[in-house]
Scaffold this motif. Structure first.
Motif, PDB file in Angstrom:
ATOM      1  N   GLU A 138       1.032  -1.257   0.072  1.00 26.63           N
ATOM      2  CA  GLU A 138       0.000   0.536   0.215  1.00 26.63           C
ATOM      3  C   GLU A 138       1.367   0.742   0.305  1.00 26.63           C
ATOM      4  O   GLU A 138       0.153   2.101  -0.944  1.00 26.63           O
ATOM      5  CB  GLU A 138      -0.760   0.075   1.085  1.00 26.63           C
ATOM      6  N   GLU A 139       2.407   1.324   0.126  1.00 29.81           N
ATOM      7  CA  GLU A 139       3.242   2.171   0.685  1.00 29.81           C
ATOM      8  C   GLU A 139       4.135   2.597  -1.064  1.00 29.81           C
ATOM      9  O   GLU A 139       4.481   3.977  -0.894  1.00 29.81           O
ATOM     10  CB  GLU A 139       3.920   2.588   1.937  1.00 29.81           C
ATOM     11  N   HIS A 140       4.061   1.994  -1.255  1.00 28.63           N
ATOM     12  CA  HIS A 140       4.894   1.699  -2.822  1.00 28.63           C
ATOM     13  C   HIS A 140       4.061   3.199  -3.533  1.00 28.63           C
ATOM     14  O   HIS A 140       3.307   3.004  -4.022  1.00 28.63           O
ATOM     15  CB  HIS A 140       4.617   0.662  -3.350  1.00 28.63           C
ATOM     16  N   PRO A 141       5.488   3.866  -4.362  1.00 32.32           N
ATOM     17  CA  PRO A 141       4.768   4.736  -5.146  1.00 32.32           C
ATOM     18  C   PRO A 141       4.565   4.705  -6.351  1.00 32.32           C
ATOM     19  O   PRO A 141       3.552   5.657  -7.031  1.00 32.32           O
ATOM     20  CB  PRO A 141       6.443   5.768  -4.774  1.00 32.32           C
ATOM     21  N   GLY A 142       4.390   3.252  -6.268  1.00 29.78           N
ATOM     22  CA  GLY A 142       4.269   3.317  -8.061  1.00 29.78           C
ATOM     23  C   GLY A 142       2.399   2.168  -8.217  1.00 29.78           C
ATOM     24  O   GLY A 142       2.367   2.021  -9.338  1.00 29.78           O
ATOM     25  N   GLY A 143       2.735   2.023  -7.167  1.00 27.75           N
ATOM     26  CA  GLY A 143       1.229   1.423  -6.797  1.00 27.75           C
ATOM     27  C   GLY A 143       1.298   0.009  -6.310  1.00 27.75           C
ATOM     28  O   GLY A 143       3.002  -0.560  -6.990  1.00 27.75           O
ATOM     29  N   LEU A 144       0.764  -0.897  -5.800  1.00 24.58           N
ATOM     30  CA  LEU A 144       1.109  -1.954  -5.484  1.00 24.58           C
ATOM     31  C   LEU A 144       0.857  -3.409  -7.060  1.00 24.58           C
ATOM     32  O   LEU A 144       1.855  -3.825  -6.721  1.00 24.58           O
ATOM     33  CB  LEU A 144       0.146  -2.493  -4.923  1.00 24.58           C
ATOM     34  N   GLU A 145       0.095  -2.527  -7.665  1.00 20.91           N
ATOM     35  CA  GLU A 145      -0.022  -3.250  -8.785  1.00 20.91           C
ATOM     36  C   GLU A 145       1.344  -3.607  -9.504  1.00 20.91           C
ATOM     37  O   GLU A 145       2.280  -5.198 -10.476  1.00 20.91           O
ATOM     38  CB  GLU A 145      -0.396  -2.689 -10.352  1.00 20.91           C
ATOM     39  N   VAL A 146       2.272  -3.041  -9.821  1.00 20.07           N
ATOM     40  CA  VAL A 146       4.005  -2.951  -9.699  1.00 20.07           C
ATOM     41  C   VAL A 146       4.845  -4.170  -9.207  1.00 20.07           C
ATOM     42  O   VAL A 146       5.320  -5.126 -10.084  1.00 20.07           O
ATOM     43  CB  VAL A 146       4.938  -1.937  -9.622  1.00 20.07           C
ATOM     44  N   LEU A 147       4.067  -4.197  -8.017  1.00 20.47           N
ATOM     45  CA  LEU A 147       4.457  -4.846  -7.504  1.00 20.47           C
ATOM     46  C   LEU A 147       3.925  -6.335  -6.992  1.00 20.47           C
ATOM     47  O   LEU A 147       4.871  -7.627  -7.457  1.00 20.47           O
ATOM     48  CB  LEU A 147       4.819  -4.589  -5.719  1.00 20.47           C
ATOM     49  N   MET A 148       2.865  -6.282  -7.523  1.00 21.87           N
ATOM     50  CA  MET A 148       1.666  -7.710  -7.571  1.00 21.87           C
ATOM     51  C   MET A 148       1.962  -8.522  -8.835  1.00 21.87           C
ATOM     52  O   MET A 148       2.130  -9.298  -9.396  1.00 21.87           O
ATOM     53  CB  MET A 148       0.772  -7.124  -6.943  1.00 21.87           C
ATOM     54  N   GLU A 149       2.301  -7.180  -9.772  1.00 23.46           N
ATOM     55  CA  GLU A 149       2.826  -8.587 -11.431  1.00 23.46           C
ATOM     56  C   GLU A 149       4.214  -9.047 -11.548  1.00 23.46           C
ATOM     57  O   GLU A 149       3.928 -10.357 -12.074  1.00 23.46           O
ATOM     58  CB  GLU A 149       3.075  -6.582 -12.497  1.00 23.46           C
ATOM     59  N   LEU A 150       4.687  -8.875 -10.569  1.00 22.38           N
ATOM     60  CA  LEU A 150       6.192  -9.014 -10.441  1.00 22.38           C
ATOM     61  C   LEU A 150       6.199 -10.202  -9.626  1.00 22.38           C
ATOM     62  O   LEU A 150       7.533 -10.963  -9.155  1.00 22.38           O
ATOM     63  CB  LEU A 150       7.287  -8.282 -10.353  1.00 22.38           C
ATOM     64  N   ALA A 151       5.115 -10.418  -8.650  1.00 25.93           N
ATOM     65  CA  ALA A 151       5.476 -10.938  -7.534  1.00 25.93           C
ATOM     66  C   ALA A 151       5.762 -12.416  -7.778  1.00 25.93           C
ATOM     67  O   ALA A 151       5.115 -13.265  -8.412  1.00 25.93           O
ATOM     68  CB  ALA A 151       4.004 -11.013  -6.040  1.00 25.93           C
ATOM     69  N   GLY A 152       6.621 -13.188  -6.778  1.00 22.30           N
ATOM     70  CA  GLY A 152       7.043 -14.632  -7.256  1.00 22.30           C
ATOM     71  C   GLY A 152       8.389 -14.812  -7.798  1.00 22.30           C
ATOM     72  O   GLY A 152       8.390 -15.892  -8.201  1.00 22.30           O
ATOM     73  N   MET A 153       8.612 -13.202  -8.873  1.00 16.36           N
ATOM     74  CA  MET A 153       9.792 -13.751  -9.538  1.00 16.36           C
ATOM     75  C   MET A 153      10.454 -12.927  -9.284  1.00 16.36           C
ATOM     76  O   MET A 153      11.092 -12.054  -8.361  1.00 16.36           O
ATOM     77  CB  MET A 153       9.052 -13.484 -11.251  1.00 16.36           C
ATOM     78  N   ASP A 154      11.601 -13.336 -10.548  1.00 16.30           N
ATOM     79  CA  ASP A 154      12.933 -12.071  -9.611  1.00 16.30           C
ATOM     80  C   ASP A 154      12.495 -10.359 -10.874  1.00 16.30           C
ATOM     81  O   ASP A 154      12.324 -11.051 -11.744  1.00 16.30           O
ATOM     82  CB  ASP A 154      14.423 -13.239 -10.493  1.00 16.30           C
ATOM     83  N   ALA A 155      12.573  -9.576 -10.041  1.00 14.87           N
ATOM     84  CA  ALA A 155      12.196  -8.811 -10.158  1.00 14.87           C
ATOM     85  C   ALA A 155      14.037  -7.732 -10.488  1.00 14.87           C
ATOM     86  O   ALA A 155      13.325  -6.214 -10.424  1.00 14.87           O
ATOM     87  CB  ALA A 155      11.034  -7.934  -9.168  1.00 14.87           C
TER      88      ALA A 155
END
Length: 130
Positions: free
Chosen positions: A39-56
């Protein structure tokens, strides 16, 4: 002071840890649980969720995160990848911990080719049509 043992993970066990309840990222062979940061990520949570479980690693470096962001991520580190799953050729997007690098000033090759092509097209047009 005792040395704290680093928890090791495999890519296989992390690949399904990609929900809002547990959002894990791999960045430069280190494992981060960013669930509480979504919820705090400046780029929005979608950015993090898109890469979740993977190498980012590559997307992380592409954004050019600040030294503050790099410092903040330390608190979300929960471990590292096992040796067998580590990325060896990470030089392509190795972390640049110093964001005070000078910006490239007017690289001549970025405009020389289009200029030469424009001149060649003009000359060709004049020879063929005038």
């Amino acid at each position: 002071m005792e040395k704290q043992e680093v928890k090791l993970f495999t890519r296989e066990e992390l690949k399904n840890r990609s929900s809002r309840e547990e959002c894990i990222l791999i960045i430069h062979n280190e494992v981060y649980d960013v669930t509480k940061f979504l919820e705090e990520h400046p780029g929005g949570l979608e950015v993090l969720m898109e890469l979740a479980g993977m190498d980012a690693s590559e997307p992380f470096e592409d954004v050019s995160h600040s030294s503050d962001a790099r410092s903040l991520m330390k608190k979300y580190k929960i471990g590292e990848l096992v040796e067998a799953d580590r990325t060896q050729g990470k030089a392509a997007y190795a972390p640049q911990w110093n964001n005070d690098q000078p910006q490239e000033q007017g690289n001549w090759s970025s405009w020389a080719l289009p200029l030469l092509l424009g001149i060649a097209a003009t000359v060709l047009y004049r020879v063929l049509f005038l």
